[in-house]
Design a protein around this motif. Structure first.
Motif, PDB file in Angstrom:
ATOM      1  N   ASP A  45       0.838  -1.203   0.000  1.00  0.00           N
ATOM      2  CA  ASP A  45       0.000   0.000   0.000  1.00  0.00           C
ATOM      3  C   ASP A  45       0.872   1.253   0.000  1.00  0.00           C
ATOM      4  O   ASP A  45       0.623   2.192  -0.752  1.00  0.00           O
ATOM      5  N   LEU A  46       1.894   1.253   0.833  1.00  0.00           N
ATOM      6  CA  LEU A  46       2.768   2.424   0.947  1.00  0.00           C
ATOM      7  C   LEU A  46       3.505   2.717  -0.350  1.00  0.00           C
ATOM      8  O   LEU A  46       3.591   3.868  -0.769  1.00  0.00           O
ATOM      9  N   ILE A  47       4.045   1.691  -0.973  1.00  0.00           N
ATOM     10  CA  ILE A  47       4.840   1.909  -2.191  1.00  0.00           C
ATOM     11  C   ILE A  47       3.979   1.786  -3.456  1.00  0.00           C
ATOM     12  O   ILE A  47       4.492   1.799  -4.572  1.00  0.00           O
ATOM     13  N   GLU A  76       2.718  -6.656  -8.901  1.00  0.00           N
ATOM     14  CA  GLU A  76       2.497  -6.284 -10.296  1.00  0.00           C
ATOM     15  C   GLU A  76       3.804  -6.007 -11.032  1.00  0.00           C
ATOM     16  O   GLU A  76       3.937  -6.306 -12.208  1.00  0.00           O
ATOM     17  N   THR A  77       4.764  -5.443 -10.330  1.00  0.00           N
ATOM     18  CA  THR A  77       6.011  -5.061 -10.980  1.00  0.00           C
ATOM     19  C   THR A  77       7.160  -6.027 -10.738  1.00  0.00           C
ATOM     20  O   THR A  77       8.238  -5.810 -11.252  1.00  0.00           O
ATOM     21  N   ALA A  78       6.969  -7.091  -9.961  1.00  0.00           N
ATOM     22  CA  ALA A  78       8.005  -8.107  -9.755  1.00  0.00           C
ATOM     23  C   ALA A  78       7.724  -8.968  -8.533  1.00  0.00           C
ATOM     24  O   ALA A  78       6.759  -9.711  -8.505  1.00  0.00           O
ATOM     25  N   ARG A  79       8.553  -8.816  -7.432  1.00  0.00           N
ATOM     26  CA  ARG A  79       8.357  -9.679  -6.275  1.00  0.00           C
ATOM     27  C   ARG A  79       8.996  -9.108  -5.006  1.00  0.00           C
ATOM     28  O   ARG A  79       9.903  -8.287  -5.048  1.00  0.00           O
ATOM     29  N   LYS A  99       9.170  -0.849 -11.072  1.00  0.00           N
ATOM     30  CA  LYS A  99       8.638   0.467 -10.720  1.00  0.00           C
ATOM     31  C   LYS A  99       9.594   1.098  -9.714  1.00  0.00           C
ATOM     32  O   LYS A  99      10.092   0.436  -8.810  1.00  0.00           O
ATOM     33  N   SER A 100       9.828   2.370  -9.851  1.00  0.00           N
ATOM     34  CA  SER A 100      10.731   3.073  -8.950  1.00  0.00           C
ATOM     35  C   SER A 100      10.237   3.003  -7.509  1.00  0.00           C
ATOM     36  O   SER A 100       9.072   3.246  -7.229  1.00  0.00           O
ATOM     37  N   PRO A 103      14.812   2.381  -1.909  1.00  0.00           N
ATOM     38  CA  PRO A 103      15.173   1.339  -0.943  1.00  0.00           C
ATOM     39  C   PRO A 103      15.203   1.833   0.502  1.00  0.00           C
ATOM     40  O   PRO A 103      14.880   1.081   1.417  1.00  0.00           O
ATOM     41  N   GLU A 104      15.567   3.087   0.727  1.00  0.00           N
ATOM     42  CA  GLU A 104      15.603   3.625   2.091  1.00  0.00           C
ATOM     43  C   GLU A 104      14.202   3.617   2.719  1.00  0.00           C
ATOM     44  O   GLU A 104      14.062   3.375   3.912  1.00  0.00           O
ATOM     45  N   THR A 105      13.190   3.874   1.926  1.00  0.00           N
ATOM     46  CA  THR A 105      11.812   3.830   2.427  1.00  0.00           C
ATOM     47  C   THR A 105      11.458   2.423   2.882  1.00  0.00           C
ATOM     48  O   THR A 105      10.920   2.225   3.973  1.00  0.00           O
TER      49      THR A 105
END
Length: 120
Positions: A45-47, A76-79, A99-100, A103-105
């Motif tokens: 949800d966050l990303i 949807e964009t990978a795993r 999808k962008s 990683p810090e998030t």
């Protein structure tokens, strides 16, 4: 450990792989399948990534040195995948996405959720 420290221009890459190691986590939470599924839902949800199918969580290994709780989630964009080492209370979280996604998030969300003392 975060292998990618910044998110490059989406046009210049196919996808971004993040490997995040989180140490001294809360053992009861990280071993609970229900908590792992909640983590995946909150992270997606966050990303803003759509989950495809159910989050798979499997606990295996009788010997404490080998015991592990593993998770896999197609998005949807990978795993997204997670392995929790029972012996050391460490979470090894991997995210690959076309999808962008900073990683810090992901690192901060995971560290907070698993009540980790430190990350690599």
């Amino acid at each position: 450990m975060i292998e990618q420290e910044h998110v490059p221009d989406q046009k210049s890459v196919w996808g971004i792989a993040s490997a995040i190691d989180i140490y001294d986590c809360h053992p009861e939470t990280t071993r609970a399948p229900k908590a792992t599924r909640r983590f995946v839902a909150e992270l997606c949800d966050l990303i803003e990534m759509e989950r495809l199918g159910e989050t798979q969580v499997v606990h295996f290994g009788g010997d404490e040195k080998e015991a592990d709780c593993s998770m896999a989630q197609r998005i949807e964009t990978a795993r997204i995948s997670k392995h929790f080492a029972n012996l050391t209370n460490a979470v090894y979280l991997d995210l690959f996405s076309c999808k962008s996604c900073p990683p810090e998030t992901v690192k901060h969300v995971a560290q907070d959720f698993w009540a980790a003392v430190k990350t690599a």
